[in-house]
Write a protein that holds these residues in place. Structure first.
Motif, short mmCIF file in Angstrom:
data_model
loop_
_atom_site.label_atom_id
_atom_site.label_comp_id
_atom_site.label_asym_id
_atom_site.label_seq_id
_atom_site.Cartn_x
_atom_site.Cartn_y
_atom_site.Cartn_z
N LYS A 1 13.59 -13.37 -9.70
CA LYS A 1 13.81 -12.07 -9.05
C LYS A 1 12.69 -11.14 -9.51
CE LYS A 1 17.55 -8.66 -8.54
NZ LYS A 1 16.77 -7.91 -7.65
N ARG A 2 11.82 -10.77 -8.53
CA ARG A 2 10.64 -10.00 -8.93
C ARG A 2 10.81 -8.53 -8.58
NH1 ARG A 2 8.76 -14.65 -6.51
NH2 ARG A 2 7.77 -16.09 -7.99
N VAL A 3 10.29 -7.70 -9.48
CA VAL A 3 10.34 -6.26 -9.26
C VAL A 3 8.95 -5.69 -9.49
CG1 VAL A 3 11.32 -4.07 -10.03
CG2 VAL A 3 12.77 -6.11 -9.93
N TRP A 4 8.49 -4.87 -8.55
CA TRP A 4 7.19 -4.21 -8.71
C TRP A 4 7.44 -2.75 -9.15
CZ3 TRP A 4 8.08 -8.22 -5.56
CH2 TRP A 4 7.11 -9.22 -5.47
N GLU A 5 6.97 -2.43 -10.37
CA GLU A 5 7.20 -1.08 -10.90
C GLU A 5 5.91 -0.28 -10.81
OE1 GLU A 5 9.97 -0.14 -14.45
OE2 GLU A 5 7.89 -0.08 -15.18
N VAL A 6 5.99 0.85 -10.12
CA VAL A 6 4.80 1.68 -9.91
C VAL A 6 4.95 2.95 -10.75
CG1 VAL A 6 3.42 2.95 -8.24
CG2 VAL A 6 4.55 0.81 -7.58
N ILE A 7 3.90 3.25 -11.52
CA ILE A 7 3.91 4.52 -12.27
C ILE A 7 2.75 5.36 -11.76
CG2 ILE A 7 3.79 5.60 -14.54
CD1 ILE A 7 4.72 2.94 -15.70
N PHE B 1 10.01 -1.47 -6.45
CA PHE B 1 10.05 -2.12 -5.12
C PHE B 1 10.44 -3.57 -5.31
CE2 PHE B 1 7.07 1.35 -4.98
CZ PHE B 1 7.48 2.04 -3.85
N ASN B 2 11.19 -4.10 -4.31
CA ASN B 2 11.63 -5.50 -4.45
C ASN B 2 10.76 -6.48 -3.65
OD1 ASN B 2 12.43 -4.79 -1.95
ND2 ASN B 2 14.61 -5.21 -2.25
N SER B 3 9.74 -5.96 -2.96
CA SER B 3 8.84 -6.89 -2.26
C SER B 3 7.46 -6.27 -2.14
CB SER B 3 9.36 -7.22 -0.86
OG SER B 3 9.21 -6.10 -0.03
N ILE B 4 6.47 -7.14 -1.95
CA ILE B 4 5.10 -6.65 -1.79
C ILE B 4 5.01 -5.84 -0.50
CG2 ILE B 4 2.71 -7.39 -1.41
CD1 ILE B 4 3.19 -9.68 -3.29
N TYR B 5 5.79 -6.26 0.50
CA TYR B 5 5.77 -5.56 1.79
C TYR B 5 6.16 -4.10 1.60
CZ TYR B 5 6.51 -4.66 6.72
OH TYR B 5 6.42 -4.15 7.98
N ASN B 6 7.27 -3.86 0.86
CA ASN B 6 7.73 -2.48 0.64
C ASN B 6 6.74 -1.70 -0.21
OD1 ASN B 6 9.97 -2.96 2.14
ND2 ASN B 6 11.31 -3.39 0.39
N LEU B 7 6.16 -2.40 -1.19
CA LEU B 7 5.16 -1.78 -2.06
C LEU B 7 3.98 -1.27 -1.23
CD1 LEU B 7 3.96 -1.32 -4.99
CD2 LEU B 7 2.93 -3.58 -4.71
N CYS B 8 3.55 -2.12 -0.32
CA CYS B 8 2.40 -1.76 0.51
C CYS B 8 2.73 -0.60 1.44
CB CYS B 8 1.93 -2.96 1.32
SG CYS B 8 1.10 -4.18 0.31
N PHE C 1 4.75 1.78 0.95
CA PHE C 1 4.72 3.00 0.17
C PHE C 1 3.28 3.44 -0.09
CE2 PHE C 1 4.07 4.70 -4.12
CZ PHE C 1 4.65 5.96 -3.95
N LEU C 2 2.44 2.49 -0.53
CA LEU C 2 1.07 2.85 -0.90
C LEU C 2 0.27 3.31 0.31
CD1 LEU C 2 0.28 0.09 -3.53
CD2 LEU C 2 0.58 2.54 -3.95
N GLU C 3 0.54 2.70 1.46
CA GLU C 3 -0.16 3.10 2.69
C GLU C 3 0.20 4.54 3.03
OE1 GLU C 3 -2.26 1.22 4.94
OE2 GLU C 3 -1.12 -0.60 5.44
N GLY C 4 1.52 4.88 2.96
CA GLY C 4 1.99 6.23 3.28
C GLY C 4 1.42 7.23 2.29
N PHE C 5 1.38 6.80 1.07
CA PHE C 5 0.87 7.68 0.02
C PHE C 5 -0.60 8.00 0.26
CE2 PHE C 5 -1.65 7.22 -3.89
CZ PHE C 5 -1.40 8.46 -4.46
N ARG C 6 -1.34 6.95 0.66
CA ARG C 6 -2.76 7.18 0.87
C ARG C 6 -2.97 8.12 2.07
NH1 ARG C 6 -6.14 2.08 2.24
NH2 ARG C 6 -4.81 2.37 4.06
N ASP C 7 -2.12 7.94 3.11
CA ASP C 7 -2.25 8.78 4.29
C ASP C 7 -2.02 10.25 3.95
OD1 ASP C 7 -2.84 6.64 5.75
OD2 ASP C 7 -0.85 6.40 6.66
#
Lengths: 348, 342
Positions: free
Chosen positions: B310-316, B324-331, B333-339
């Protein structure tokens, strides 16, 4: 080869069946005609005896036997030349005439017919005469020479196909010009020639036609190995060590010998050459020419003899033009090929 | 240049097409390459550089403009067609479409250079055909028509045909072009096995660099203006592949042995975690335009935790913590953040 043995026996059975059918239609051809002759008399005439009526003997020996033999050899020869052209050009719609052989023959015939009428002779006696035969032979021979010259220089086989079709069209255009300037009688004797006929060949002409067709068939049988290699295309054939130029010369020469001779004696017979190889493929489901070639020979004989019998339909005073019969029989086969090839990408 | 171990050698070869009036168009020149016994050689190079022309010249389907080709130290020019057909087999890019041709009959065509004028197969020929069919493991297909085969099966049948031809060299033009990934690997692996086991020299062109690197003993690399040969490993370490796409958007990763799209470096993100997780997270982040590093402190730091699958991506980010529980969700978020930051 263990799993190929049932296939082998099916092939043998098919050959036996086709030979039997061929014998039957050959006999049928002798028995049918506008004059009714009892079977017993026919058998007596064929075994060298005399019939109850002397004119029956003449009809069988001088009319029916030459007609049936002509149909047999014309069918075999045209079908084999169609098979040769389909394999060499890798095109299912290629036939004996794609190289422009019939167009060359008709040009020869047109020249002679016009020439005779200008010289004041009657053009009506021409159909079936030696002058017409030699003219047709010369015409198709010239086209062959042209094609051979091209095939020595041109590497791509499709270019040769297109050039052959173009030669043919150009020759037909010349014929049309000549027809435009000719009288009704000349036109009619030319038209009768183009309708094709099995009955116009005399027994003395058969003595030339049969050996010529046999030579063409022998040459084709000798090309079986080359044809198999050409199935994969000329590049693969070359990489297998085949001499492409020699193969082309052999195949083009035998095609011209077969189609040129038959056209000279019988006129341009349509559709048999295109359709019969496909019938043979459909029956034998085999691409090997060692099987396909004899199969095409037998089927071609059967189809032509059958067409001839249909053309002599009882109740008619004279026979139908053979080209109408072969067209009506051949066109469904060609349509079937075209429709089937929409789905299959295969060539044959 | 005299090397008795070399089965096939070219010497300063120029290939192309002879034009009219002595004007010929050279496609590629100064080709000096070689192939040894039992070697699988992969010909690699960009589209249109002349791979097919080179292969066609090697099998004498087209004559060289200048230079020489040696087969067993004899000039190719001195081979007759029949003699060459017993030394060299060829599979082109053309897919053969013939109805009613059975696999066994197709393979039998390979015996053409050995049979008499009627083409009848002797006992020895039939044995060779059956051996060829066994070697590519298509025994179960031999009664089938070739139009019933899948692309991979048909390619095997074509290879069997050249095996039946019993040649020391086999040349194949893009044998993997129409195949799916497993079939690509299997066909090239089959070629490699055939080369090593039966001592044949097999030369094939391909665009599948990954497979070629794994299986080929030697690579002929056609670059703009020069052809380089060597084991795939030597070419990688020597930087030859990097040269191949110098002026393109691609970059050769020498450690991974693969090409990557060259991207404009964007904002840097710090990434830590397991090896596999890091590789694929990095893959995704680079795709959306970030530069990824394992060292230093950056505005955005990502840690991948793996708790028994069970993988978890933690962003600080500036003290904020998100999971985030998937790379898809992580991305996403990061795409929206960059926009939002422009």
């Amino acid at each position: 080869m263990q799993n190929t043995s049932p296939r082998y026996s099916i092939t043998v059975l098919l050959f036996i069946a086709l030979s039997a059918i061929l014998a039957a239609v050959f006999a049928g051809g002798l028995f049918t005609g506008t004059v009714k002759i009892p079977v017993a008399d026919i058998l007596r005439i064929l075994s060298g005896g005399e019939a109850s009526k002397p004119e029956w003997g003449i009809i069988i020996r001088e009319l029916r036997l030459p007609r049936v033999l002509t149909a047999l050899f014309a069918g075999m020869g045209l079908s084999v030349s169609g098979l040769l052209m389909q394999t060499v050009f890798r095109n299912p719609l290629a036939g004996p005439y794609v190289l422009g052989i019939s167009a060359g023959a008709s040009l020869g015939v047109a020249v002679v017919v016009m020439g005779f009428s200008f010289a004041g002779a009657s053009a009506l006696s021409l159909p079936g005469s030696w002058a017409m035969v030699i003219a047709a032979w010369t015409g198709s021979g010239l086209v062959l020479l042209l094609i051979l010259l091209v095939s020595f220089r041109v590497r791509d086989i499709m270019t040769i196909l297109i050039l052959g079709i173009m030669f043919g069209s150009a020759t037909s255009a010349l014929v049309s010009v000549m027809q435009y300037f000719s009288t009704e009688t000349i036109l009619k004797s030319f038209m009768i020639w183009t309708m094709g006929s099995m009955g116009g060949v005399t027994s003395s002409q058969l003595k030339i036609m049969i050996p010529a067709v046999m030579a063409g068939l022998a040459l084709s049988l000798a090309s079986i190995k080359l044809l198999n290699a050409m199935l994969l295309g000329e590049n693969y054939a070359r990489s297998l060590g085949m001499n492409v130029t020699l193969a082309r010369v052999m195949v083009f020469f035998s095609t011209s010998l077969l189609a040129g001779t038959i056209t000279a004696f019988c006129g341009p017979i349509a559709f048999v050459g295109i359709a019969v190889p496909h019938l043979a493929r459909m029956l034998f489901r085999n691409a090997d020419h060692a099987v396909l070639m004899p199969a095409t020979i037998l089927t071609g004989g059967i189809v032509m003899l059958g067409s001839d019998i249909i053309a002599q339909l009882p109740g008619l005073d004279s026979s139908l033009p053979i080209n109408s019969v072969t067209a009506l029989l051949g066109i469904p086969v060609v349509i079937w090929i075209v429709i089937r090839n929409q789905k299959l990408t295969g060539i044959f | 240049m005299e090397d008795s171990n070399q089965v096939l050698q070219t010497e300063d070869l120029s290939i192309g097409f002879k034009g009219k009036k002595k004007e010929s168009s050279i496609i590629f020149d100064k080709i000096s390459v070689s192939a040894g016994k039992a070697e699988l050689v992969a010909l690699f190079g960009p589209n249109g550089i002349g791979k097919s022309t080179l292969l066609r010249s090697l099998v004498k389907l087209q004559s060289p403009l200048s230079g020489k080709i040696f087969l067993f130290n004899v000039n190719l020019r001195n081979y007759s067609r029949t003699r060459l057909a017993r030394k060299l087999g060829y599979v082109s890019t053309e897919t053969v479409h013939i109805n009613n041709l059975r696999v066994h009959d197709l393979v039998s065509l390979g015996r053409y250079p050995y049979t008499g004028w009627m083409g009848r197969l002797g006992k020895d020929d039939i044995d060779k055909v059956n051996d060829a069919i066994n070697m590519v493991s298509i025994e179960h297909l031999q009664g089938k028509f070739i139009h019933q085969l899948s692309d991979g099966e048909r390619q095997r049948a074509m290879i069997a045909r050249t095996l039946a031809q019993d040649t020391s060299i086999i040349v194949l033009d893009e044998p993997t072009a129409f195949l799916d990934l497993p079939n690509k690997y299997e066909v090239v692996h089959l070629l490699q096995k055939l080369a090593r086991k039966s001592g044949k020299t097999i030369i094939f062109s391909t665009h599948d660099l990954h497979i070629a690197i794994q299986e080929a003993a030697k690579i002929w690399l056609m670059l703009e203006g020069q052809i380089i040969q060597g084991s795939p490993e030597d070419l990688i370490l020597g930087g030859s592949f990097s040269k191949m796409f110098e002026n393109t958007n691609l970059k050769f990763n020498e450690a991974m042995g693969e090409f990557r799209i060259r991207r404009k470096p964007g904002m840097t993100i710090g990434l830590t975690g397991g090896q596999a997780e890091c590789k694929w997270t990095r893959n995704a982040l680079e795709r959306i335009g970030y530069r990824v590093t394992a060292q230093g402190i950056h505005e955005i730091m990502i840690t991948v935790e793996n708790d028994r699958g069970k993988r978890v991506w933690e962003v600080i980010r500036r003290g904020d913590k998100m999971q985030f529980n998937s790379i898809y969700n992580l991305c996403s978020f990061l795409e929206g953040f960059r926009d939002s930051t422009g």
